[in-house]
Design an enzyme around this catalytic site. Structure first.
Site: not given
Length: 480
Positions: A88, A186-187, A383, A435
């Protein structure tokens, strides 16, 4: 302010107090209480045990993180423990990892029923999966101190996650000393190495530590701001998504900007880039977007495959399911009778008020490589958010020695991606995945996690190796 009202943060105090007291005095008894029997909309039997509930990470402020453990289908006592983290920052591992990626329970289109994911990472007895909503304010995780929601950051997230693991293992002592791996996307490209570093340092200071960390794996991960920026712009341009002029401006204006606080000039040229791209799913550039009215931007960036048909609105179904009082009751989510709390896929408040985010994880990689951890990085090659080009630049910046050069790996006789092995790190791409690799290419993702846990490379098939010479000769003939 997040869509969740902050009444939501205050649970039925009597229920919470009783739960925490029991957990502190008798963790094993709390484990039994955490066992999930049946889930609403579950019209099938499962061959594994699963547990869900809260672990307090700070008694003073009342911070508690929500977890969901799904044991391996076969012989769970002999299988490693794999923690999954979404990023996030502010996004739920239950929403993504569990409900639409690698977890066993996926949500149907009606938002009321479930189906069993045949490619879950706990299938075949491969691993015990632990999903964690972190930090507080994400998913079902909460704090009794409202200000905690506005003071999240990388440092506290790593510290709270370490505290969670230490307390969770007290509740599940069968996992003491068990091989343990951390995964995420991701994060979580920040969360995973930062938590790994915290564990490595904790274990050096505590010989009797119960956490036996063996390695970590991250996908389409935020690693280095500079590399991620220039790789993203290059990918957008090479994929024909933006104009030459915009590509040049992005590199000139934005390449040295922070992902969290970019300059206004960078924001403006980025807006132009999005306009040029049009209404596409930037997280998976070749798949359809969700066109249902009233869905947030995040919801419009996801798609899902259900019964052989694509469903780009999967998150809308999860919103319905995980906001159901019956579902929350089954998962031991406590909330007061008069609250208007709403479960969110991602918390805007957590992201908006994020306090600290280093611009690079490269130093952590060097430290953790030297500690002997098994480290894998993978990337779905469709992605646009953190594309393969970004990951290439980040890995190149580590300046590692190549052991096995770049080559294709195969699934069912077809190229499934490419891979390269370095001294201390393995890099894998997954062909046609966006992603969320386990969502877009679940079978290939299952092969990936199996290879990672086994410590074996994504080697080309025997048939491909045998035909290498003839294929080369055919290519030369074609060129001539």
């Amino acid at each position: 302010m997040s869509a969740w009202s902050w009444d939501f943060v205050i649970f039925v105090l009597i229920s919470v107090q009783c739960s925490l007291t029991l957990s502190d005095s008798d963790p094993i008894a709390q484990q039994k209480l955490d066992q999930v029997k049946d889930l609403p909309g579950q019209n099938f039997n499962v061959e594994f045990e699963h547990y869900a509930g809260y672990v307090t990470v700070n008694q003073e402020s009342g911070r508690a993180l929500f977890y969901w453990l799904t044991e391996a289908v076969e012989d769970p006592a002999s299988k490693p423990l794999v923690l999954w983290l979404n990023g996030g920052p502010g996004c739920s591992s239950i929403a993504y990892g569990m409900a639409e990626e690698l977890g066993p329970f996926h949500v149907q289109k009606d938002g009321k029923s479930l189906y069993l994911n045949p490619y879950s990472w706990n299938n075949g007895g491969m691993a015990n999966l632990l999903f964690l909503d972190s930090p507080v304010g994400v998913g079902y995780s909460y704090s009794n101190t409202t200000s905690d929601i506005y003071n999240n950051g990388d440092k506290r997230t790593a510290a709270d996650s370490l505290e969670f693991l230490l307390n969770w293992i007290e509740r599940f002592p069968e996992y003491k000393g068990r091989d343990f791996y951390i995964t995420g996307e991701s994060y979580a490209g920040h969360y995973v190495p930062q938590l790994s570093q915290a564990i490595v340092r904790h274990n050096k200071a505590n010989v009797e530590s119960p956490i036996n960390l063996k390695g970590y794996m991250v996908g389409n991960a935020l690693i280095d701001d500079y590399s991620d920026h220039i790789g993203r712009y290059e990918y957008m341009w090479a994929s024909g998504l933006i104009s030459d002029q915009t590509y040049k401006k992005l590199n000139k204006v934005c390449s040295n900007e922070s992902f969290f606080n970019p300059a206004q000039q960078c924001v403006e040229i980025t807006d132009i880039a999005y306009q040029e791209m049009g209404n596409i799913d930037f997280y998976s550039i070749f798949t359809p977007t969700c066109t249902t009215n009233g869905i947030t931007k995040r919801l419009m960036r996801r798609w899902h495959k259900v019964q052989q048909s694509y469903d780009p609105c999967t998150q809308q179904h999860s919103l319905v399911y995980f906001n159901s009082p019956e579902v929350q009751n089954a998962l031991h989510v406590y909330q007061s009778n008069n609250t208007s709390r709403r479960w969110e896929i991602c918390s805007d408040a957590v992201e908006m008020y994020w306090k600290d985010s280093p611009t690079s994880m490269l130093d952590l990689y060097h430290e953790l490589i030297s500690s002997g951890l098994r480290i894998w990085v993978y990337s779905g090659d469709t992605d646009g958010v953190i594309p393969v080009t970004s990951t290439h630049y980040s890995i190149d910046a580590l300046n590692l020695t190549t052991i096995n050069p770049w080559h294709a790996w195969y699934e069912d006789g077809q190229v499934a991606g490419r891979t390269q092995t370095y001294e201390g790190l393995t890099y894998v791409t997954v062909r046609g995945a966006g992603h969320e690799v386990p969502l877009h290419k679940p079978k290939q993702a299952l092969t990936l996690i199996k290879s990672f846990l086994a410590g074996t490379s994504m080697a080309p098939s025997e048939q491909v190796i045998k035909s290498k010479t003839s294929a080369s000769e055919k290519l030369q003939t074609f060129i001539i």
